[in-house]
Motif scaffolding. Structure first.
Motif, mmCIF file in Angstrom:
data_model
loop_
_atom_site.group_PDB
_atom_site.id
_atom_site.type_symbol
_atom_site.label_atom_id
_atom_site.label_comp_id
_atom_site.label_asym_id
_atom_site.label_seq_id
_atom_site.Cartn_x
_atom_site.Cartn_y
_atom_site.Cartn_z
ATOM 1 N N VAL A 1 5.806 7.658 -2.889
ATOM 2 C CA VAL A 1 4.646 7.994 -2.157
ATOM 3 C C VAL A 1 4.907 6.971 -0.930
ATOM 4 O O VAL A 1 4.108 7.131 0.223
ATOM 5 C CB VAL A 1 2.904 7.884 -2.737
ATOM 6 C CG1 VAL A 1 2.136 7.754 -2.113
ATOM 7 C CG2 VAL A 1 3.156 9.437 -4.286
ATOM 8 N N PHE A 2 4.977 6.124 -1.776
ATOM 9 C CA PHE A 2 4.941 5.221 -0.512
ATOM 10 C C PHE A 2 5.343 4.993 0.664
ATOM 11 O O PHE A 2 5.307 5.036 2.170
ATOM 12 C CB PHE A 2 5.289 3.585 -0.972
ATOM 13 C CG PHE A 2 4.937 2.316 0.374
ATOM 14 C CD1 PHE A 2 4.348 1.679 0.325
ATOM 15 C CD2 PHE A 2 6.533 2.002 0.212
ATOM 16 C CE1 PHE A 2 4.368 0.790 1.385
ATOM 17 C CE2 PHE A 2 6.444 0.697 1.325
ATOM 18 C CZ PHE A 2 5.734 0.309 2.008
ATOM 19 N N LEU B 1 7.313 8.281 7.272
ATOM 20 C CA LEU B 1 7.696 9.336 8.190
ATOM 21 C C LEU B 1 6.255 10.379 8.871
ATOM 22 O O LEU B 1 4.975 10.270 8.397
ATOM 23 C CB LEU B 1 7.358 10.859 6.461
ATOM 24 C CG LEU B 1 8.071 10.414 5.495
ATOM 25 C CD1 LEU B 1 7.868 12.091 4.779
ATOM 26 C CD2 LEU B 1 9.662 10.107 5.963
ATOM 27 N N LEU B 2 5.947 9.539 10.243
ATOM 28 C CA LEU B 2 5.227 9.309 10.581
ATOM 29 C C LEU B 2 5.586 10.883 11.946
ATOM 30 O O LEU B 2 6.947 10.941 12.370
ATOM 31 C CB LEU B 2 5.359 8.517 11.255
ATOM 32 C CG LEU B 2 4.981 7.036 10.546
ATOM 33 C CD1 LEU B 2 5.660 6.279 11.419
ATOM 34 C CD2 LEU B 2 3.802 7.065 9.997
ATOM 35 N N LEU B 3 4.717 11.630 11.621
ATOM 36 C CA LEU B 3 4.551 12.559 12.783
ATOM 37 C C LEU B 3 2.977 12.686 13.552
ATOM 38 O O LEU B 3 1.979 12.457 12.911
ATOM 39 C CB LEU B 3 5.056 14.348 11.831
ATOM 40 C CG LEU B 3 6.131 14.660 11.122
ATOM 41 C CD1 LEU B 3 6.029 15.304 10.592
ATOM 42 C CD2 LEU B 3 7.176 13.797 12.312
ATOM 43 N N ALA B 4 2.992 13.528 14.410
ATOM 44 C CA ALA B 4 1.709 13.865 15.310
ATOM 45 C C ALA B 4 1.213 14.751 15.826
ATOM 46 O O ALA B 4 2.671 15.525 16.139
ATOM 47 C CB ALA B 4 1.124 12.246 16.482
ATOM 48 N N GLU B 5 0.373 15.918 16.339
ATOM 49 C CA GLU B 5 0.274 17.240 16.852
ATOM 50 C C GLU B 5 0.060 16.926 18.642
ATOM 51 O O GLU B 5 0.566 16.005 18.578
ATOM 52 C CB GLU B 5 -1.069 17.309 15.958
ATOM 53 C CG GLU B 5 -0.340 18.664 16.718
ATOM 54 C CD GLU B 5 -2.179 19.180 16.044
ATOM 55 O OE1 GLU B 5 -2.028 20.274 15.464
ATOM 56 O OE2 GLU B 5 -2.701 18.808 15.545
ATOM 57 N N GLU C 1 17.389 12.321 -1.419
ATOM 58 C CA GLU C 1 17.562 12.722 -0.325
ATOM 59 C C GLU C 1 16.499 12.469 1.135
ATOM 60 O O GLU C 1 17.053 11.888 2.560
ATOM 61 C CB GLU C 1 18.564 12.816 0.107
ATOM 62 C CG GLU C 1 19.452 12.663 -0.673
ATOM 63 C CD GLU C 1 20.262 11.372 -0.696
ATOM 64 O OE1 GLU C 1 20.483 10.791 0.110
ATOM 65 O OE2 GLU C 1 21.161 10.859 -2.082
ATOM 66 N N GLU C 2 15.635 13.497 1.075
ATOM 67 C CA GLU C 2 14.612 14.020 2.299
ATOM 68 C C GLU C 2 13.894 12.932 2.622
ATOM 69 O O GLU C 2 13.533 12.166 3.825
ATOM 70 C CB GLU C 2 13.767 14.756 1.778
ATOM 71 C CG GLU C 2 15.051 16.294 1.765
ATOM 72 C CD GLU C 2 14.509 17.135 3.295
ATOM 73 O OE1 GLU C 2 14.215 16.897 4.356
ATOM 74 O OE2 GLU C 2 15.957 17.040 3.018
ATOM 75 N N ILE C 3 13.664 11.675 1.592
ATOM 76 C CA ILE C 3 12.665 10.460 1.684
ATOM 77 C C ILE C 3 13.431 9.642 2.280
ATOM 78 O O ILE C 3 13.142 9.423 3.164
ATOM 79 C CB ILE C 3 12.298 10.529 0.149
ATOM 80 C CG1 ILE C 3 10.980 11.448 -0.032
ATOM 81 C CG2 ILE C 3 11.457 9.289 0.660
ATOM 82 C CD1 ILE C 3 10.158 11.223 -1.006
#
Length: 279
Positions: free
Chosen positions: A8-9, A15-19, A199-201
């Protein structure tokens, strides 16, 4: 470090996304304005004389978040050593999980393993076991790389609760309690779902960490970790796609439905989605 907490951390912090389609200009020796209110920190500058460039909002947000993380930590400035030791924890998690699955034993003592709960040989088909062995040796190499770079400044692997950690992770992602309890070593499907999640994380987390280091050699090494995690995730996705309509009886769902739930769970922690390729 408990697996669920670590996962979770990693997901929330890296994993930083914006719209939206907005962009910001990065011109020669001019600043990239911090426009999202992340601790009110300063600018990122470039000496590239070929600019200005249009930087997509997603990338701008990642850079600004990295600046906020690096210079705004309540524990003081984050160093390259801190980042490498953080990554040592994540690589220990990945390598420990896969080493047990592939070989039925933990990490070599030279890699300074922690105490492990729930590690065991995976009940895998010959095809998937061969893949697990490849990944396990890759991940051991990642731990060894960090150990060699840091020397005696490298932290030992954390204590891990593999079975309990994965059960909580999947229960939270799916939104219901597994019955029987989810066991990542039970069969090919459970193993692939678990190692794919790691692996995704790892791939996205490694990518985020590149922005936090100052030494080009360290940044290059971390980019190698991200590349390795990406190709491993790609193989996991291929295996899961082949099995997408098979059942995960612990949740009375198909593989496709569980993968979608994991993807949505991760997306809850990274802000509004721009796009999402779930497989």
């Amino acid at each position: 470090m408990h697996f669920y907490s670590a996962a979770v951390f990693l997901t929330a912090a890296l994993l930083l996304l914006a719209e939206g389609p907005a962009s910001v200009n990065v011109a020669n020796a001019q600043g990239l304005p911090v426009q999202y209110g992340l601790l009110g920190l300063g600018d990122l500058t470039t000496e590239d004389q070929a600019g200005p460039y249009n930087v997509p909002q997603v990338q701008a947000f990642e850079v600004e978040a990295a600046l906020a993380t690096k210079t705004g930590s309540p524990f003081g400035a984050i160093t390259d050593q801190d980042i490498l030791n953080f990554l040592a924890n994540t690589e220990c998690l990945e390598s420990t999980f896969n080493t047990y699955a592939a070989f039925g034993a933990g990490l070599p003592q030279s890699l300074r393993p922690g105490n492990v709960t729930g590690g065991k040989l995976g009940n895998l088909s010959p095809e998937v076991r061969e893949w697990a062995q490849e990944v396990a040796l890759d991940e051991q190499g990642h731990v060894r790389l960090i150990r060699e770079v840091l020397g005696d400044r490298s932290v030992p692997c954390p204590d891990l609760d593999i079975t309990g950690g994965f059960q909580k992770y999947f229960d939270n992602a799916v939104g219901k309690q597994s019955n029987p309890p989810f066991d990542p070593y039970k069969n090919d499907i459970n193993f692939l779902l678990a190692t794919w999640s790691l692996e995704e994380i790892g791939a996205t987390g490694d990518k985020g960490c590149i922005l936090l280091v100052t030494n080009p050699g360290v940044a290059n090494g971390i980019s190698g970790l991200a590349t390795s995690a990406s190709y491993q995730s790609g193989v996991d996705r291929h295996f899961l796609w082949q099995r997408r309509n098979e059942s995960v009886p612990e949740y009375n769902m198909t593989v496709h439905e569980v993968v979608m739930a994991i993807s949505n769970y991760r997306n809850e922690l990274d802000g509004p989605a721009v796009s999402l390729q779930r497989y």
